[in-house]
Design an enzyme around this catalytic site. Sequence first.
Site, PDB file in Angstrom:
ATOM      1  N   HIS A   1       0.869  -1.092  -0.009  1.00 33.05           N
ATOM      2  CA  HIS A   1      -0.002   0.094  -0.033  1.00 33.05           C
ATOM      3  C   HIS A   1       0.731   1.167   0.163  1.00 33.05           C
ATOM      4  O   HIS A   1       0.376   2.311  -0.558  1.00 33.05           O
ATOM      5  CB  HIS A   1      -0.823  -0.025   1.143  1.00 33.05           C
ATOM      6  CG  HIS A   1      -1.860  -1.135   1.347  1.00 33.05           C
ATOM      7  ND1 HIS A   1      -2.221  -1.471   2.341  1.00 33.05           N
ATOM      8  CD2 HIS A   1      -2.340  -1.980   0.246  1.00 33.05           C
ATOM      9  CE1 HIS A   1      -2.915  -2.748   2.232  1.00 33.05           C
ATOM     10  NE2 HIS A   1      -3.060  -2.989   0.689  1.00 33.05           N
TER      11      HIS A   1
ATOM     12  N   ARG B   1      -8.227   0.819 -12.233  1.00 34.60           N
ATOM     13  CA  ARG B   1      -7.916  -0.444 -11.876  1.00 34.60           C
ATOM     14  C   ARG B   1      -8.919  -0.605 -10.471  1.00 34.60           C
ATOM     15  O   ARG B   1      -8.427   0.049  -9.408  1.00 34.60           O
ATOM     16  CB  ARG B   1      -6.505  -0.529 -11.341  1.00 34.60           C
ATOM     17  CG  ARG B   1      -5.500  -0.909 -12.612  1.00 34.60           C
ATOM     18  CD  ARG B   1      -4.205  -0.873 -12.227  1.00 34.60           C
ATOM     19  NE  ARG B   1      -3.284  -1.308 -13.297  1.00 34.60           N
ATOM     20  CZ  ARG B   1      -2.463  -0.758 -14.009  1.00 34.60           C
ATOM     21  NH1 ARG B   1      -2.216   0.605 -13.781  1.00 34.60           N
ATOM     22  NH2 ARG B   1      -1.678  -1.413 -14.750  1.00 34.60           N
TER      23      ARG B   1
ATOM     24  N   ARG C   1     -12.241  -1.139 -15.140  1.00 35.09           N
ATOM     25  CA  ARG C   1     -12.001  -2.801 -15.233  1.00 35.09           C
ATOM     26  C   ARG C   1     -12.711  -3.521 -14.132  1.00 35.09           C
ATOM     27  O   ARG C   1     -12.269  -2.926 -12.905  1.00 35.09           O
ATOM     28  CB  ARG C   1     -10.342  -2.846 -15.134  1.00 35.09           C
ATOM     29  CG  ARG C   1     -10.000  -4.547 -15.439  1.00 35.09           C
ATOM     30  CD  ARG C   1      -8.458  -4.787 -15.547  1.00 35.09           C
ATOM     31  NE  ARG C   1      -7.610  -4.293 -14.168  1.00 35.09           N
ATOM     32  CZ  ARG C   1      -6.358  -4.255 -14.333  1.00 35.09           C
ATOM     33  NH1 ARG C   1      -5.670  -4.557 -15.491  1.00 35.09           N
ATOM     34  NH2 ARG C   1      -5.650  -4.064 -13.372  1.00 35.09           N
TER      35      ARG C   1
ATOM     36  N   GLU D   1      -4.576  -9.983 -22.839  1.00 31.97           N
ATOM     37  CA  GLU D   1      -3.280 -10.248 -21.862  1.00 31.97           C
ATOM     38  C   GLU D   1      -2.860 -11.699 -22.212  1.00 31.97           C
ATOM     39  O   GLU D   1      -1.570 -12.103 -21.920  1.00 31.97           O
ATOM     40  CB  GLU D   1      -3.859  -9.866 -20.633  1.00 31.97           C
ATOM     41  CG  GLU D   1      -4.149  -8.592 -20.149  1.00 31.97           C
ATOM     42  CD  GLU D   1      -4.725  -8.418 -18.593  1.00 31.97           C
ATOM     43  OE1 GLU D   1      -3.975  -7.760 -17.991  1.00 31.97           O
ATOM     44  OE2 GLU D   1      -5.756  -8.811 -18.466  1.00 31.97           O
TER      45      GLU D   1
ATOM     46  N   CYS E   1      -2.892  -0.345 -22.641  1.00 32.85           N
ATOM     47  CA  CYS E   1      -2.834   0.359 -21.215  1.00 32.85           C
ATOM     48  C   CYS E   1      -1.647  -0.330 -20.439  1.00 32.85           C
ATOM     49  O   CYS E   1      -1.877   0.078 -19.254  1.00 32.85           O
ATOM     50  CB  CYS E   1      -4.233   0.112 -20.566  1.00 32.85           C
ATOM     51  SG  CYS E   1      -4.532  -1.383 -20.354  1.00 32.85           S
TER      52      CYS E   1
HETATM   53  C1  PEP Z   1      -1.283  -5.154 -17.872  1.00 37.67           C
HETATM   54  O1  PEP Z   1      -1.272  -6.440 -17.556  1.00 37.67           O
HETATM   55  O2  PEP Z   1      -0.604  -4.602 -18.894  1.00 37.67           O
HETATM   56  C2  PEP Z   1      -2.109  -4.375 -17.195  1.00 37.67           C
HETATM   57  C3  PEP Z   1      -2.614  -2.986 -17.596  1.00 37.67           C
HETATM   58  O3  PEP Z   1      -3.005  -4.677 -16.082  1.00 37.67           O
HETATM   59  P1  PEP Z   1      -2.238  -4.929 -14.589  1.00 37.67           P
HETATM   60  O4  PEP Z   1      -0.662  -4.367 -14.745  1.00 37.67           O
HETATM   61  O5  PEP Z   1      -2.890  -4.279 -13.750  1.00 37.67           O
HETATM   62  O6  PEP Z   1      -1.995  -6.539 -14.468  1.00 37.67           O
HETATM   63 MG    MG Z   2      -2.906  -7.246 -16.399  1.00 40.25          MG
END
Ligand code: PEP
Ligand code: MG
Length: 758
Positions: A372, A479, A515, A614, A685
């Site tokens: 955190h 997120r 998300r 992903e 992203c």
């Molecule tokens: C990613 O996997 O690129 C993404 C944006 O999600 P996170 O980094 O939250 O897993």
């Molecule tokens: Mg991810």
Amino acid sequence: MGPRHAPDLAAAGRRLLARLRDVMAGSGTAQDRLDKIVKTIAHEMGADVCSCYVMRAGEVLELFATIGLNPSAVHRTRLRVGEGLVGDVAAHARPIALGNAPTHPNFAYRPETGEDPFNSFMAVPILRGGRVRGVLAIQHTDRRDYDEQEVETLQTVAMVVAELVAAGELVDGRELSVADDLILLPSRLDGTSLNRGVGMGLAVLHRPQLTIRQMVADDPEHELRRLQEAVDGMHLAIDQILIALGERDGEHAEIMQTYRMFANDRGWLSRIREAIRSGLTAEAAVQRVQNDNRARMSQAADPYIRDRLLDLDDVTNRLLQHLAGRGDDVQGGTLPDEFVLVARNLGPAELLDYDRRRLKGLVLEEGSSNSHVSIVARAMDIPVVGQCHEVLGRVEPLDYLIVDGDNGQVFVRPAEDIQDAFSKSLLAREQRQREFAALRDLPAVTRDGVAVQLMLNCGLHIDLPHLHATGADGIGLYRTEIPFMVRASYPEVAAQQESYAKVLDAAGDRPVVFRTLDVGGDKTLPYFPDLSEENPALGWRAIRIGLDRPAMLRKQLRAMLRAAAGRELRLMFPMVAEVAELDRARRVLDLELARLRADGGTPPARLLVGVMVEVPSLLFQLPALLPRVDFLSVGSNDLLQYLFACDRGNPILNNRYDVLSPPMLRLLRDLVRACDAAGVPLSLCGEMASRPLDAMALVGLGFRTLSLAPPAFGEVKGMLRSLELRRVAAYLDRLLDGSDHSLRPKLRAYARDHGVKV
Ligand code: PEP
Ligand code: MG
């Protein structure tokens, strides 16, 4: 001790402490007092042996005093941490009690000690400031099982010994922290970058251990009253912080709520009260319980549990401050104008206590990017280096420090040339920031007139002002899991709804992509079972949990639908590996929509559903996927790890494979083409969109929407406005069939030769 135990045992414990107090207050050298202490312990506990091992440089435990073992072994017998039973106690910072020690596999026989006749063995760590400073052991000839009461008594006694060891007369404190006379030389310490940026200032050690002058008390009732007053004072102070935070930022208030919960924790307070009844002062009792907590913390493999124990440590420190009559005022008037905070670890609320304007950097001995404190530090834009293992031993208060968050390094007492170099780079950075700020209202358009949408990645309400500061076109990735991670229980629909509505309010007309929960793997929730999966990145996470626990997903979707009443809602499912999963998630969404309508609620004016790309399997289902989605967003962080079978969090594999490699870039190009042909909007992203050179490659491949971390906007926009897009697209096309490990060097050279600001 205390009410759980027979009163005569508690009285015996108190008597032992009182004797030790007399010894500590008596005359003689520290060694004389230690000799007397082991004698007293052996006598009062009816042991045949009592020995004290003290930690020396190089993680060696040296026998410093004994009664019962061969006196000639004193200062001769040495054990490495981890070696033998004594070494085991030190390595794990936890007690051992054995009825038949010589048969234990870790038993290390040392003939010089003459310990053959002794069968039972009990030892506890001597802890101070969360570090093991030695080991205190007793032995008996007969085979006997030590009970919990005896272990606790020895642990309490070990605290008294810890004071003697920490006083520095037995072993100079510096011996343990530095390679002897190197202490004042400049040094560079390596750690891990937890947040980018450079900061400089004078070192402030976070809450240096309070010296407890009096360990043993005569009047437990008086100490109990003092404890209660301090607890009340702390409650009041936490409530005041909560009131001050108010509506301003929900998550911080949640963190403080968690603290209030800890501060009210009956188990914690009753353990402190028990320790007071055993004869300790209130401060010593709090520290005694803190020692146990810290030992548990150093053992906890589960990052969530560690974070919770850290929160408890934070609360304990607050309580100690209140007992010392200092309240919660950590800012004081004495902090330097520009300082770098150094801590073993830190609770997020503790970080918030410091004056943001003067705080220039943070260095942690521990810390991970998901903790955190890192999340909050990122939101505050403070450079952070974590996993800097030796920093507390190497840094003295008010040493000059440079925190290089870009490279995960800390410079201690840097030479003038290094200071100059960093000052210049800081000035250049500030200058660049000013230039970028001037770009804020200019469009993100390439020199040949191609517009690129720049969206913001965020996940905390305190990130929302970045929407305005960056001039972002919207939020490309919200997120949602971060607020879930800092709470003690699953947030109910109303609380979630309020939180999402706040985000939509802040964004106004700009789009927001929410998300759904992306937890599991290393992002654990307090109220969720700890699965300890062997392969968490490939495990039960994100949409897999959502589909298997539909109630949770439904509640989240319900909250989002309600928050967006009459407005546009874009939602995105993470880690989808097959189209069938999207279909199932959609059915859950349809159920919630139907429910909303049945309840007479207002549905969103427009609902767009997207999926994160992903997991590579999804790329082989595009014909089925594309007609089903309103948009796609590439999560390049995870996509890279699954494409190359390379754990994104494993420091050994850091930078082993590159997003700018031919396979990754070909994959992205093919995806762009497929989406363009199907008319499906595509964005990216992952972290790569926040790096100007990588972003150059992405727009070269045909991406027209990128979602970035807040500090990256200026650089990426500056790059775009200096770029002739057609040229780089043609250049890239030629490179993608090559066998390079990475195209980074070639792209960098291209940028340099063509005046692209990367
Ligand atoms: C990613 O996997 O690129 C993404 C944006 O999600 P996170 O980094 O939250 O897993
Ligand atoms: Mg991810």
